[in-house]
Each structure stands twice: as structure tokens, then as C-alpha cells.
Design a protein around this motif. Structure first.
Motif, mmCIF file in Angstrom:
data_model
loop_
_atom_site.group_PDB
_atom_site.id
_atom_site.type_symbol
_atom_site.label_atom_id
_atom_site.label_comp_id
_atom_site.label_asym_id
_atom_site.label_seq_id
_atom_site.Cartn_x
_atom_site.Cartn_y
_atom_site.Cartn_z
ATOM 1 N N UNK A 1 0.876 -1.196 0.124
ATOM 2 C CA UNK A 1 0.135 0.079 -0.167
ATOM 3 C C UNK A 1 0.794 1.322 -0.048
ATOM 4 N N UNK A 2 1.915 1.240 0.874
ATOM 5 C CA UNK A 2 2.834 2.481 0.799
ATOM 6 C C UNK A 2 3.512 2.541 -0.447
ATOM 7 N N UNK A 3 4.042 1.537 -1.000
ATOM 8 C CA UNK A 3 4.505 1.672 -2.404
ATOM 9 C C UNK A 3 3.614 2.195 -3.280
ATOM 10 N N UNK A 4 2.504 1.803 -3.346
ATOM 11 C CA UNK A 4 1.555 2.290 -4.360
ATOM 12 C C UNK A 4 1.393 3.745 -3.829
ATOM 13 N N UNK A 5 1.378 4.193 -2.721
ATOM 14 C CA UNK A 5 0.955 5.406 -2.481
ATOM 15 C C UNK A 5 2.072 6.291 -2.885
ATOM 16 N N UNK A 6 3.377 6.102 -2.669
ATOM 17 C CA UNK A 6 4.586 6.841 -3.275
ATOM 18 C C UNK A 6 4.578 6.740 -4.778
ATOM 19 N N UNK A 7 4.013 5.697 -5.410
ATOM 20 C CA UNK A 7 3.865 5.760 -6.855
ATOM 21 C C UNK A 7 2.922 6.722 -7.254
ATOM 22 N N UNK A 8 1.718 6.882 -6.606
ATOM 23 C CA UNK A 8 0.790 7.721 -7.047
ATOM 24 C C UNK A 8 1.357 9.114 -6.634
ATOM 25 N N UNK A 9 1.927 9.472 -5.810
ATOM 26 C CA UNK A 9 2.543 10.826 -5.375
ATOM 27 C C UNK A 9 3.321 11.021 -6.531
ATOM 28 N N UNK A 10 4.453 10.196 -6.821
ATOM 29 C CA UNK A 10 5.309 10.558 -7.994
ATOM 30 C C UNK A 10 4.266 10.864 -9.313
ATOM 31 N N UNK A 11 3.204 10.328 -9.561
ATOM 32 C CA UNK A 11 2.624 10.567 -10.749
ATOM 33 C C UNK A 11 1.495 11.931 -10.610
ATOM 34 N N UNK A 12 1.214 12.356 -9.260
ATOM 35 C CA UNK A 12 0.101 13.296 -9.320
ATOM 36 C C UNK A 12 0.497 14.525 -8.276
#
Length: 301
Positions: A193-204
């Protein structure tokens, strides 16, 4: 090739290849001393569109990744993800192995395209990216770099597959040397979940600045997201988002030709004044003062 856009210079992998005929368009492996002589301009701040890693076998001085400074030392290895900013300030002769590879280079080989997510030194966070190798681990890593260089130079059949295997072995060797604890099954979901959060932050990060926006995309509550971030990272979710916005602001400020008002616009601040207040609150200085300090430092390097 180098793009002279409004942002800091970005180099594609093809721009850094020599003229001897590369074995593969997605890979460069070379003794660092020779690489540095061919690309003296890389000592100034720039970005790459590919993964970049370097193992020092000799040298002194400093290098900077996303505005964090690290001393150069024999046995040090660092890893950089696409988009990070770095520069070098070496003292005397410096050598080692430099390896550049595209995002596609390993993903095309692996059935699980998220396999490399487990290696924290590839996550694009400077503090995780610089490691000091000692003893047998250093010798094994140096030998693997040498094997990759040998395969690239000899251009034997299936050389690219041998290189990919050696690169993955290198990642595992370095990761084990860090003593990463085994992740319990109950914690794996939180880490994903945290990795997905960081990935989303990187995108948006430029458009979505509130934890609730990311929590909605992750199908969890904002309180749950904050609790995960606090437990695993020691920061609230909002801090993670603000840190990423601040990092991008610093990256853009390196380009002296880009007006600060344009940077504020690119990062979706309502006006330049709000951007300045945001920047000063987190750093203690204004964007103008940060830019001047960077320019002064570069002129002395």
C-alpha cells in the motif's frame, strides 16, 4: 540527446553512449574514469531518463543526489532512479564502474514487472540510494560489475541475458548486505500500500496535494493512510506529498533561466507569493535565496 528545455538538462541513454557500437541501446557499462573523461559536463547538475549506478573503486570528494551531499569513498555504491538530480565534485583521480540501464531493460526480462520494487535503493529516495560496501560484499559486487563489463565488451551470444542475471545478482548481494529483515505476511499488504501511495504521489504531486485524494485512489481512509505512513516512514501522508513538491521545486530552481513564477505555475500554486511562503516554511529560505546558493556553489566547483 540533451534537451535544452525549460527544465534542468535531461540526458537520454543514447546521448551518453560512445561511438564504438553499443551492445544494446538500453545499457551502458564502462570504467568510470573513461566515462568521466568522455562526459566532463556531467559534473554540473543534471537528470537522467534512465537508472544510473556507480561503484567507486578509488576517489575522494563529494557527490550530490537531489541536493543531499555524500562523501566519495572506495567501496561506495549509489543508485539513482530516472528524474533525480545529481552532480559531482571530485578531488584527484576517481575510478570505478558506471552502469546505466533503461526502465525497460529488466522489466522486459522479468515475469513480475514489480520484482525490483523490493530493493529500496532503487526507490528514488537519496537517503536509501548510497551504500558503503565492505569486505567480501565489496569484492563480490566489484566482480559482478567486471563480469557485466566483460560481457558487454565481448558481445557473445546471449550476452544481454547474462548481464541481466548478473545485475539481479548484484541487487540481491547488496540488499542482503544491508540486513533487510524478512517481511512478515501480515506486513506485506501495508508495504505494498505504501509503495502504491509513493507511486501515486510521483505521478500526481503537482495536482493532488491532499492525503484524502490518494486515500480514495487506494480505497482506504485518510486516517489509515496517515497511520501507515507514520508507522513505516515516521511522517504523515501530507508530509510525504509536501516533500515531493519541495523536491521538484528545488530541481526546477536549478535552471536559472526558468522564472520562479513559472515554477509556481508548473506546481499548481495559485500565485508566486503562496509558492514562496510554502518554500520558505519548509526550508527557512526563499526560492530566490536557494537558487543563488546553488548557483554560487556550482560556480566554485
Amino acid at each position: 540527446m540533451q534537451r535544452k528545455a525549460k527544465h534542468i538538462p535531461v540526458y537520454d541513454i543514447c546521448a551518453l553512449q560512445d561511438n564504438s557500437g553499443s551492445l544494446h541501446d538500453d545499457l551502458i557499462i564502462e570504467p568510470f574514469g573513461a566515462y568521466l573523461k568522455r562526459h566532463p559536463h556531467l559534473t554540473v547538475p543534471h537528470r537522467h531518463s534512465f537508472y544510473h549506478m556507480l561503484l567507486f573503486t578509488k576517489g575522494k570528494g563529494m557527490h550530490t543526489i537531489d541536493f543531499e551531499q555524500f562523501p566519495v569513498a572506495k567501496g561506495q555504491i549509489y543508485f539513482m532512479a530516472p528524474g533525480q538530480v545529481h552532480s559531482w565534485q571530485f578531488e584527484g583521480e576517481t575510478d570505478g564502474f558506471v552502469l546505466n540501464f533503461s526502465e525497460h531493460f529488466l522489466s522486459s526480462f522479468l515475469k513480475n514487472d514489480r520484482y525490483t520494487d523490493q530493493f529500496t535503493f532503487l526507490d528514488g529516495i537519496a537517503a536509501n540510494a548510497v551504500l558503503q560496501l565492505k569486505g567480501q560484499v565489496y569484492e563480490e559486487t566489484k566482480a559482478l560489475m567486471g563480469k557485466i563489463l566483460e560481457e558487454a565488451e565481448q558481445k557473445q551470444p546471449l550476452a544481454m541475458d547474462v548481464i541481466r542475471i548478473c545485475l539481479l545478482q548484484l541487487f540481491i548481494t547488496v540488499s542482503r548486505s544491508e540486513g533487510s529483515p524478512h517481511i512478515q505476511q501480515s506486513q506485506q499488504h501495508n508495504i505494498v500500500t505504501l509503495r502504491n501511495f509513493r507511486r501515486l504521489v510521483e505521478q500526481h504531486f503537482a495536482t493532488l496535494k491532499l492525503p484524502k485524494d490518494y486515500a480514495a485512489m487506494l480505497y482506504i481512509t485518510p486516517n489509515h493512510l496517515n497511520a501507515l505512513c507514520k508507522d513505516q516512514l515516521g511522517k504523515q501522508a501530507g508530509e510525504i506529498i509536501r516533500d515531493r513538491i519541495l523536491l521538484e521545486a528545488k530541481r526546477l530552481l536549478v535552471n536559472r533561466d526558468m522564472q520562479i513564477a513559472s515554477i509556481a505555475y508548473d506546481l499548481n500554486f495559485t500565485d508566486n507569493s503562496y509558492f514562496t511562503k510554502f518554500f520558505k516554511k519548509l526550508t527557512g529560505i526563499t526560492p530566490e535565496q536557494f537558487r543563488k546558493a546553488i548557483m554560487d556553489h556550482n560556480s566554485k566547483s
